[in-house]
Design a protein around this motif. Structure first.
Motif, PDB file in Angstrom:
ATOM      1  N   VAL A 164      43.905  43.004  42.343  1.00 29.24           N
ATOM      2  CA  VAL A 164      43.229  42.654  41.082  1.00 29.24           C
ATOM      3  C   VAL A 164      44.261  42.252  40.031  1.00 29.24           C
ATOM      4  O   VAL A 164      44.061  41.291  39.277  1.00 29.24           O
ATOM      5  CB  VAL A 164      42.367  43.838  40.580  1.00 29.24           C
ATOM      6  CG1 VAL A 164      41.780  43.523  39.207  1.00 29.24           C
ATOM      7  CG2 VAL A 164      41.267  44.144  41.574  1.00 29.24           C
ATOM      8  N   LEU A 165      45.378  42.959  39.964  1.00 31.25           N
ATOM      9  CA  LEU A 165      46.434  42.636  39.006  1.00 31.25           C
ATOM     10  C   LEU A 165      46.995  41.245  39.282  1.00 31.25           C
ATOM     11  O   LEU A 165      47.185  40.443  38.349  1.00 31.25           O
ATOM     12  CB  LEU A 165      47.542  43.676  39.100  1.00 31.25           C
ATOM     13  CG  LEU A 165      48.791  43.453  38.239  1.00 31.25           C
ATOM     14  CD1 LEU A 165      48.421  43.454  36.755  1.00 31.25           C
ATOM     15  CD2 LEU A 165      49.834  44.517  38.530  1.00 31.25           C
ATOM     16  N   ALA A 211      42.246  42.566  35.683  1.00 29.33           N
ATOM     17  CA  ALA A 211      42.193  41.103  35.748  1.00 29.33           C
ATOM     18  C   ALA A 211      42.004  40.471  34.372  1.00 29.33           C
ATOM     19  O   ALA A 211      42.801  39.604  33.971  1.00 29.33           O
ATOM     20  CB  ALA A 211      41.099  40.650  36.716  1.00 29.33           C
ATOM     21  N   PRO A 212      40.962  40.878  33.580  1.00 30.06           N
ATOM     22  CA  PRO A 212      40.820  40.237  32.267  1.00 30.06           C
ATOM     23  C   PRO A 212      41.982  40.534  31.316  1.00 30.06           C
ATOM     24  O   PRO A 212      42.399  39.666  30.539  1.00 30.06           O
ATOM     25  CB  PRO A 212      39.504  40.817  31.727  1.00 30.06           C
ATOM     26  CG  PRO A 212      39.250  42.042  32.509  1.00 30.06           C
ATOM     27  CD  PRO A 212      39.839  41.797  33.867  1.00 30.06           C
ATOM     28  N   ALA A 235      45.086  38.564  32.582  1.00 27.79           N
ATOM     29  CA  ALA A 235      44.805  37.133  32.444  1.00 27.79           C
ATOM     30  C   ALA A 235      44.966  36.713  30.988  1.00 27.79           C
ATOM     31  O   ALA A 235      45.581  35.670  30.688  1.00 27.79           O
ATOM     32  CB  ALA A 235      43.395  36.826  32.933  1.00 27.79           C
ATOM     33  N   ILE A 268      45.499  33.824  37.326  1.00 26.89           N
ATOM     34  CA  ILE A 268      44.533  33.094  36.514  1.00 26.89           C
ATOM     35  C   ILE A 268      45.084  32.861  35.106  1.00 26.89           C
ATOM     36  O   ILE A 268      44.975  31.759  34.538  1.00 26.89           O
ATOM     37  CB  ILE A 268      43.191  33.843  36.446  1.00 26.89           C
ATOM     38  CG1 ILE A 268      42.531  33.835  37.841  1.00 26.89           C
ATOM     39  CG2 ILE A 268      42.259  33.211  35.424  1.00 26.89           C
ATOM     40  CD1 ILE A 268      41.255  34.639  37.920  1.00 26.89           C
ATOM     41  N   SER A 282      39.017  47.432  37.284  1.00 25.27           N
ATOM     42  CA  SER A 282      38.248  46.234  36.914  1.00 25.27           C
ATOM     43  C   SER A 282      38.769  45.566  35.646  1.00 25.27           C
ATOM     44  O   SER A 282      38.570  44.368  35.453  1.00 25.27           O
ATOM     45  CB  SER A 282      36.772  46.594  36.739  1.00 25.27           C
ATOM     46  OG  SER A 282      36.582  47.426  35.607  1.00 25.27           O
ATOM     47  N   VAL A 336      45.507  38.761  40.761  1.00 29.23           N
ATOM     48  CA  VAL A 336      44.491  37.761  40.414  1.00 29.23           C
ATOM     49  C   VAL A 336      44.524  37.464  38.917  1.00 29.23           C
ATOM     50  O   VAL A 336      44.476  36.317  38.461  1.00 29.23           O
ATOM     51  CB  VAL A 336      43.096  38.237  40.841  1.00 29.23           C
ATOM     52  CG1 VAL A 336      42.008  37.352  40.240  1.00 29.23           C
ATOM     53  CG2 VAL A 336      42.989  38.234  42.366  1.00 29.23           C
ATOM     54  N   GLY A 337      44.612  38.537  38.097  1.00 30.93           N
ATOM     55  CA  GLY A 337      44.655  38.351  36.659  1.00 30.93           C
ATOM     56  C   GLY A 337      45.867  37.566  36.204  1.00 30.93           C
ATOM     57  O   GLY A 337      45.767  36.663  35.356  1.00 30.93           O
TER      58      GLY A 337
END
Length: 323
Positions: A313-314, A189-190, A193, A320, A186, A316-317
Motif C-alpha cells: 500500500v505504501l 496510500a492517500p 500520494a 501514484i 488504508s 502504491v501511494g
C-alpha cells in the motif's frame, strides 16, 4: 417517599418481602445470563436465588401471623435511604466481575436494612427473624465478594478465565485491531500520494487528517451496525463501534502527525517523510504483535502478512504521488 424511621413493623415486613422477591428474580436473571459462559458461577447465583425465596417465605409467614394476608403496596423505592440501583440486570452479556460487584452491593444493602429494621421493631419474634436475615445476607455478601477464591475450584476458575479472555477479545481486541489495521494501512496510500505529489507538509497533513477521521467514522459505524451482540456475545455494538472508530483514527494519525514539521525548515519534507516511515514500521509491527498475542496467529506469519500488505500500500501511494 417515607423516611425509614417512620416505617411501621407491618411496612418493614412488606418492604422486606417485596425486596426478597425482587432480589430472587435478579439472581435468576444473572444465572440465566451466565449459564452458557460461566456455568459454575450460574449455579451459585441459582442457589442464592433459592435462598432469597426461602427468606421471602419466612417473612411472609411472619407477616400473615401478625397482620393477615393483605400486603400494603410499599417497596424499596418508596423509602428514603436505599441505594439507587442501575438496572444492569437488563443488559445481556455482562462481565462476571460486574455481576459479582452488583450482587455484593445488593447483599450489603439487604444486610444493612435488616440490621436497622431489627433495631426499630418491638416484637421479639420479628426482631429475631430480621436479625437472622441480616446475618444470612452478610454471608451472601461475603460469597459475592470472594466468589472467585472461595467457591470456584482452580479448574473452574481456569475455564472461566479462558471464557473471560475470549469475551475480551471479541468485545474489545477484535474491533480495536480491525480499526488499527484499517487506519494504519488504508491511509498510507492517500497520505504518501499527497506527500510525493505536493512535497508540502501542511497539505499532506490535511489529507492525512481527513483520511484518518473519515476512515474512523466509516469503520466505527460499520462495526456498530454489523451486529447487535445478542447472538454473537460481542457486547454493546456502540462500544465496539467507538473502539473501532477511535483505533482507526489513531492508526491513521500516527504517520500523519510527522507532517506537522514546518515547511520553513530545511529539508522539511524529507524529515517528515522519514519520521512517518519509522512510525509506519512500528505501527505494523505493533499490529503483528497484537495479532500474535490475542488472535493466536504465529508472530512471523502475522508480521509477514501485515508488513507485506503495508509495504504494498505504501509503494502504491508513493508511485501514484510521484507520477
Amino acid at each position: 417517599m417515607k423516611n425509614f424511621a417512620d416505617l411501621t413493623e407491618r411496612e418493614i415486613l412488606a418492604v422486606a418481602i417485596s425486596a426478597e422477591e425482587e432480589d430472587s428474580r435478579i439472581y435468576m436473571t444473572f444465572a440465566e445470563d451466565l449459564a452458557e459462559r460461566y456455568p459454575e458461577s450460574a449455579k451459585i447465583f441459582e442457589e442464592m436465588a433459592e435462598e432469597e425465596k426461602g427468606h421471602r417465605h419466612m417473612l411472609l409467614e411472619m407477616y400473615e401471623k401478625r397482620f393477615g394476608e393483605n400486603l400494603p403496596p410499599i417497596r424499596r423505592e418508596n423509602v428514603k435511604g436505599f441505594l439507587r440501583r442501575r438496572p444492569v440486570w437488563l443488559t445481556k452479556n455482562l462481565s462476571l466481575d460486574t455481576i459479582r460487584k452488583e450482587a455484593e452491593t445488593m447483599e450489603f444493602e439487604a444486610e444493612r436494612f435488616y440490621a436497622k429494621a431489627a433495631e426499630q421493631t418491638q416484637d421479639v419474634g420479628v426482631r429475631r427473624l430480621l436479625g437472622d436475615l441480616a446475618e444470612a445476607e452478610k454471608s451472601h455478601e461475603n460469597v459475592a465478594a470472594r466468589l472467585t477464591d472461595l467457591i470456584l475450584s482452580p479448574d473452574v476458575r481456569e475455564q472461566e478465565d479462558k471464557t473471560r479472555r475470549r469475551m475480551f477479545v471479541l468485545q474489545y481486541v477484535q474491533p480495536g485491531l480491525a480499526g488499527l489495521m484499517d487506519g494504519s494501512v488504508s491511509t498510507l496510500a492517500p497520505l504518501f500520494a499527497a506527500a510525493f505529489a505536493t512535497h508540502n507538509n501542511w497539505q499532506t497533513f490535511l489529507v492525512g487528517l481527513a483520511a484518518s477521521i473519515g476512515a474512523g467514522i466509516s469503520m466505527g459505524f460499520a462495526e456498530a451496525l454489523s451486529d447487535d451482540g445478542s447472538l454473537t456475545g460481542r457486547g454493546s455494538p456502540w462500544l465496539r463501534g467507538l473502539t473501532c472508530g477511535l483505533m482507526t483514527t489513531l492508526g491513521g494519525l500516527g504517520h500523519t502527525l510527522p507532517y506537522l514539521v514546518p515547511d520553513s525548515w530545511a529539508n522539511a519534507f524529507w524529515i517528515a517523510t522519514a519520521v512517518a516511515g519509522i512510525v509506519v514500521f512500528f505501527e505494523l509491527w505493533a499490529i503483528a504483535y497484537i495479532r500474535a498475542r490475542y488472535m493466536d496467529t504465529p508472530f512471523m506469519q502475522a508480521a509477514f502478512q501485515i508488513v507485506l500488505g503495508g509495504a504494498i500500500v505504501l509503494a502504491v501511494g508513493i508511485l501514484i504521488g510521484g507520477a
